[in-house]
Design a protein around this motif. Structure first.
Motif, PDB file in Angstrom:
ATOM      1  N   ASP A   1      18.738  76.456  17.616  1.00  0.00           N
ATOM      2  CA  ASP A   1      17.953  75.569  18.458  1.00  0.00           C
ATOM      3  C   ASP A   1      16.473  75.551  18.073  1.00  0.00           C
ATOM      4  N   SER A   2      16.085  76.275  17.040  1.00  0.00           N
ATOM      5  CA  SER A   2      14.676  76.351  16.666  1.00  0.00           C
ATOM      6  C   SER A   2      14.220  75.075  15.967  1.00  0.00           C
ATOM      7  N   SER A   3      12.933  74.917  15.857  1.00  0.00           N
ATOM      8  CA  SER A   3      12.387  73.733  15.192  1.00  0.00           C
ATOM      9  C   SER A   3      12.736  73.728  13.711  1.00  0.00           C
ATOM     10  N   VAL A   4      12.811  74.897  13.066  1.00  0.00           N
ATOM     11  CA  VAL A   4      13.165  74.958  11.648  1.00  0.00           C
ATOM     12  C   VAL A   4      14.581  74.419  11.444  1.00  0.00           C
TER      13      VAL A   4
ATOM     14  N   THR B   1      18.228  70.055   9.857  1.00  0.00           N
ATOM     15  CA  THR B   1      19.363  69.199  10.209  1.00  0.00           C
ATOM     16  C   THR B   1      18.979  67.732  10.109  1.00  0.00           C
ATOM     17  N   GLU B   2      17.798  67.382  10.602  1.00  0.00           N
ATOM     18  CA  GLU B   2      17.327  65.999  10.504  1.00  0.00           C
ATOM     19  C   GLU B   2      17.182  65.578   9.043  1.00  0.00           C
TER      20      GLU B   2
ATOM     21  N   THR C   1      26.289  55.111   3.521  1.00  0.00           N
ATOM     22  CA  THR C   1      27.718  54.814   3.494  1.00  0.00           C
ATOM     23  C   THR C   1      28.588  56.059   3.692  1.00  0.00           C
ATOM     24  N   ALA C   2      27.958  57.212   3.797  1.00  0.00           N
ATOM     25  CA  ALA C   2      28.709  58.467   3.932  1.00  0.00           C
ATOM     26  C   ALA C   2      28.572  59.027   5.341  1.00  0.00           C
ATOM     27  N   SER C   3      29.557  59.811   5.725  1.00  0.00           N
ATOM     28  CA  SER C   3      29.493  60.511   7.003  1.00  0.00           C
ATOM     29  C   SER C   3      28.715  61.795   6.808  1.00  0.00           C
ATOM     30  N   PRO C   4      27.964  62.219   7.831  1.00  0.00           N
ATOM     31  CA  PRO C   4      27.262  63.509   7.709  1.00  0.00           C
ATOM     32  C   PRO C   4      28.284  64.624   7.467  1.00  0.00           C
ATOM     33  N   ARG C   5      27.925  65.548   6.609  1.00  0.00           N
ATOM     34  CA  ARG C   5      28.831  66.634   6.248  1.00  0.00           C
ATOM     35  C   ARG C   5      28.818  67.727   7.310  1.00  0.00           C
ATOM     36  N   ALA C   6      30.000  68.206   7.674  1.00  0.00           N
ATOM     37  CA  ALA C   6      30.089  69.324   8.605  1.00  0.00           C
ATOM     38  C   ALA C   6      29.531  70.560   7.920  1.00  0.00           C
ATOM     39  N   MET C   7      28.729  71.336   8.648  1.00  0.00           N
ATOM     40  CA  MET C   7      28.142  72.527   8.034  1.00  0.00           C
ATOM     41  C   MET C   7      27.966  73.619   9.067  1.00  0.00           C
ATOM     42  N   SER C   8      27.894  74.831   8.558  1.00  0.00           N
ATOM     43  CA  SER C   8      27.532  75.996   9.353  1.00  0.00           C
ATOM     44  C   SER C   8      26.070  76.265   9.038  1.00  0.00           C
ATOM     45  N   LEU C   9      25.231  76.340  10.072  1.00  0.00           N
ATOM     46  CA  LEU C   9      23.798  76.524   9.882  1.00  0.00           C
ATOM     47  C   LEU C   9      23.350  77.793  10.590  1.00  0.00           C
TER      48      LEU C   9
END
Length: 127
Positions: A14-17, A22-23, A32-40
């Motif tokens: 939830d931090s600004s970094v 993510t943005e 044309t692509a879907s955002p990729r699922a990721m572990s952050l």
């Protein structure tokens, strides 16, 4: 299946970094692509030793992740003063690449990409 671990601790998404990263990921995804699922994960590390511990922890998590888990795992290292330059991040990547021979025993392919805001090879400027 290969997992990708990007190096950019304790989970604090939830931090600004994390939000800025993510943005940036969404903004750099082709329209044309879907955002990729990721572990952050955002590391609490402040030293290179702590950063390395978190990198290896993330590699272990990638190797142990069950089928269907996001194949992209991102580790942010915003508080490690030793990694503030693109050259320092490149040196960390070089160090990690030296570990390839023993990593072949993991039984799973893990690709590592290190991203720094000064890197010139990126299509859009990283946060």
């Amino acid at each position: 299946a290969a997992s990708a671990a990007s190096v950019v601790g304790a989970e604090r998404t939830d931090s600004s970094v994390s939000r800025v990263f993510t943005e940036w990921m969404h903004a750099s995804t082709p329209s044309t692509a879907s955002p990729r699922a990721m572990s952050l994960r955002e590391s609490n590390a402040t030293t290179i030793q702590g950063a390395l511990a978190d990198v290896w922890d993330e590699v272990c998590r990638a190797v142990a992740s069950p089928a269907g888990s996001p194949s992209l795992r991102v580790l942010l290292l915003p508080s490690v003063a030793a990694l503030t330059t693109a050259d320092a991040v490149a040196a960390l990547r070089s160090h990690l690449l030296l570990c390839r021979p023993c990593c072949a025993l993991f039984g799973r392919r893990v690709l590592v990409q290190c991203v720094h805001q000064e890197a010139e090879e990126l299509p859009t400027r990283a946060p």
